[in-house]
Write an enzyme that holds these catalytic residues in place. Sequence first.
Site, PDB file in Angstrom:
ATOM      1  N   LYS A   1     -30.762 -32.518  22.189  1.00 59.14           N
ATOM      2  CA  LYS A   1     -29.639 -32.209  21.294  1.00 59.14           C
ATOM      3  C   LYS A   1     -30.137 -31.405  20.089  1.00 59.14           C
ATOM      4  O   LYS A   1     -29.570 -30.391  19.734  1.00 59.14           O
ATOM      5  CB  LYS A   1     -28.966 -33.510  20.854  1.00 59.14           C
TER       6      LYS A   1
ATOM      7  N   GLU B   1     -41.580 -35.447  21.310  1.00 61.86           N
ATOM      8  CA  GLU B   1     -41.969 -35.681  22.709  1.00 61.86           C
ATOM      9  C   GLU B   1     -41.511 -34.516  23.595  1.00 61.86           C
ATOM     10  O   GLU B   1     -42.271 -33.981  24.404  1.00 61.86           O
ATOM     11  CB  GLU B   1     -41.318 -36.970  23.235  1.00 61.86           C
TER      12      GLU B   1
ATOM     13  N   GLY C   1     -26.261 -38.325  21.135  1.00 65.44           N
ATOM     14  CA  GLY C   1     -27.245 -38.198  22.218  1.00 65.44           C
ATOM     15  C   GLY C   1     -26.994 -39.178  23.356  1.00 65.44           C
ATOM     16  O   GLY C   1     -27.001 -38.812  24.533  1.00 65.44           O
ATOM     17  N   ARG C   2     -26.730 -40.434  23.010  1.00 61.14           N
ATOM     18  CA  ARG C   2     -26.558 -41.450  24.057  1.00 61.14           C
ATOM     19  C   ARG C   2     -25.178 -41.384  24.717  1.00 61.14           C
ATOM     20  O   ARG C   2     -24.858 -42.196  25.583  1.00 61.14           O
ATOM     21  CB  ARG C   2     -26.854 -42.844  23.496  1.00 61.14           C
TER      22      ARG C   2
ATOM     23  N   GLU D   1     -29.047 -49.030  20.433  1.00 61.73           N
ATOM     24  CA  GLU D   1     -29.149 -47.966  19.433  1.00 61.73           C
ATOM     25  C   GLU D   1     -27.804 -47.813  18.702  1.00 61.73           C
ATOM     26  O   GLU D   1     -27.764 -47.419  17.538  1.00 61.73           O
ATOM     27  CB  GLU D   1     -29.565 -46.634  20.087  1.00 61.73           C
TER      28      GLU D   1
ATOM     29  N   HIS E   1     -36.014 -63.165  42.155  1.00 61.19           N
ATOM     30  CA  HIS E   1     -37.361 -63.643  42.488  1.00 61.19           C
ATOM     31  C   HIS E   1     -38.315 -63.443  41.330  1.00 61.19           C
ATOM     32  O   HIS E   1     -39.532 -63.417  41.514  1.00 61.19           O
ATOM     33  CB  HIS E   1     -37.848 -62.949  43.760  1.00 61.19           C
TER      34      HIS E   1
ATOM     35  N   LYS F   1     -41.007 -42.217  13.363  1.00 60.92           N
ATOM     36  CA  LYS F   1     -41.289 -40.790  13.592  1.00 60.92           C
ATOM     37  C   LYS F   1     -42.107 -40.230  12.438  1.00 60.92           C
ATOM     38  O   LYS F   1     -43.068 -39.482  12.648  1.00 60.92           O
ATOM     39  CB  LYS F   1     -39.974 -39.996  13.701  1.00 60.92           C
TER      40      LYS F   1
HETATM   41  O1  F6P Z   1     -35.007 -40.937  18.361  1.00 62.06           O
HETATM   42  C1  F6P Z   1     -33.777 -41.299  18.867  1.00 62.06           C
HETATM   43  C2  F6P Z   1     -33.014 -40.117  19.365  1.00 62.06           C
HETATM   44  O2  F6P Z   1     -32.542 -39.369  18.307  1.00 62.06           O
HETATM   45  C3  F6P Z   1     -31.886 -40.543  20.278  1.00 62.06           C
HETATM   46  O3  F6P Z   1     -30.743 -40.911  19.581  1.00 62.06           O
HETATM   47  C4  F6P Z   1     -31.717 -39.340  21.132  1.00 62.06           C
HETATM   48  O4  F6P Z   1     -30.975 -39.600  22.289  1.00 62.06           O
HETATM   49  C5  F6P Z   1     -33.159 -38.982  21.403  1.00 62.06           C
HETATM   50  O5  F6P Z   1     -33.814 -39.270  20.187  1.00 62.06           O
HETATM   51  C6  F6P Z   1     -33.409 -37.565  21.817  1.00 62.06           C
HETATM   52  O6  F6P Z   1     -32.943 -36.651  20.877  1.00 62.06           O
HETATM   53  P1  F6P Z   1     -32.768 -35.120  21.241  1.00 62.06           P
HETATM   54  O7  F6P Z   1     -31.774 -35.018  22.338  1.00 62.06           O
HETATM   55  O8  F6P Z   1     -32.313 -34.462  19.978  1.00 62.06           O
HETATM   56  O9  F6P Z   1     -34.109 -34.601  21.680  1.00 62.06           O
END
Ligand code: F6P
Length: 515
Positions: free
Chosen positions: A202, A208, A259-260, A345, A376, A485
């Site tokens: 987003k 990452e 995002g979610r 979240e 199990h 972060k």
């Molecule tokens: O760190 C949490 C977050 O902001 C989530 O809410 C989001 O889904 C994820 O990181 C990834 O964010 P982006 O889509 O901006 O890379």
Amino acid sequence: MIAGLSRPHCDRTQAWQLLRQHYAQQGRVFDLREAFRSDPKRVEEFSQQAPHVFADLSKNLVDAHVRSLMYELARECLFERHRDAMFAGQPVNNTENRAVKHWLLRSPKGASSDPDARAVHDTLDAMLGYAERIRADGAITDVVNIGIGGSDLGPQMAVAALAEFTAPGKRFHFVSNVDGHELAAVLAQLKPEATLFLIASKTFTTVETMTNARSAKAWFEQRGGKDIARHFAALTTNVEAARQFGIATTFGFWDWVGGRYSMWSAIGLPIAISIGAQGFRRMLAGAHAMDEHFRTAPIAANLPARLGLLDVWYRDFHAFASRCVAPYHSALRRLPAYLQQLEMESNGKRVDAQGRALSVATSPVVWGEPGTNGQHAYFQMLHQGTDVIPVEFIAVKGAAHALAGHHEQLLANALAQAQALMQGQGDAGGHKDFPGNRPSTFFVLDRLDPESFGALVAMYEHRVFTSGSIWGIDSFDQWGVELGKVLAKDIAPRLQSGEVQGLDPSTAGLLQRLR
Ligand code: F6P
């Protein structure tokens, strides 16, 4: 003042006081077995058919009185006005001053007068056209989604859930973790000329994702890959950053998609490549049907609202701290992970939407594994442990395979577990006793297809909205992810330099050990 934002504290309402009294006098000792004996209509009264999803709520620790007090609580908390504010495009994500309109992504062409409706459909048409071209392109055999959190969990869950509908000849990979083991293992299976990388973020700033995207691009170029425009696409609200990164093929979305809540937007491109434009539209249609149900059904017949209220009852009166999700369908294996982000979240907050401390408990821990595997492993604790953990069974009537006997076994186990949790066995107090009276909800889908899957996920979204609304929190921000972060940014160069000044002794010691 916007109606959705000026909400009373739920624990200051009259309904809350009455619920508290009722819990102390009867709720605490409520017995499911007795409830079924005394009310032959219990199943009927505590079931709910919603679009594509049936729910049997009768094995929950709720009687008619609790139920009506919970509806009263929703009224006193202005839940319906808050819900309507979301559907009217008001900035219910008030800490970020943003509207919350993932429902608009599912609204059919021409159905909404929202000013963004046109842009939504233009982008959807463009993205689905692209998905169809990739599906028809036999030279692309591997699609790699690079994204994390909401830019990973929804699409990954959906591609697995709807595998029955996947076009043959394509493999899907999801790389989320900054841990290079993940990307390296995927790259080892790929050829640049046969791979499409989707960079899903987003913000297009998430460390990452950017780290993995840079490494994927470097790998592609080192292996002689040339045509970035053909082999990389970006799914983002930050189209400019994607361009600067060197990606020309982009599909955008908007800041009002959390995002979610974003698998219905351009973030859903892997799903569209997997199940095709028609399949994707069917998924949107299922979700839209659930949106309409949530938006218009009275609370007493509104499945997401009833579930959200049940969650409040369990969390704040029974003090149940977790909920177990057990999908009895292996294609739904990523649902618990998806729900962890969606629910924890969204509602893992300790202050209200105005930043004032809350005196009620909020999000439970959500966890689980597909059945029968969980049986199990941890079901022992569910049956005989000291904590009561409500369980959520999801069963699908029709199977997508032809193997004799399996599906009956699977469904029999789901039914038996819910039955055993409720009934219990023996009362001698020994190892073989099951206390019973343990609550569960049982969902039934006729088939796991794009419509029912879309409806199921939208049901969970609106359920989370409901409990968050009662608790008075902003379910659409996530400030709690920021501190880690920032600290990681400070620590990363220290792993190189060995500089520990200013760190607490534990972090300093561990850093030295890890160098
Ligand atoms: O760190 C949490 C977050 O902001 C989530 O809410 C989001 O889904 C994820 O990181 C990834 O964010 P982006 O889509 O901006 O890379």
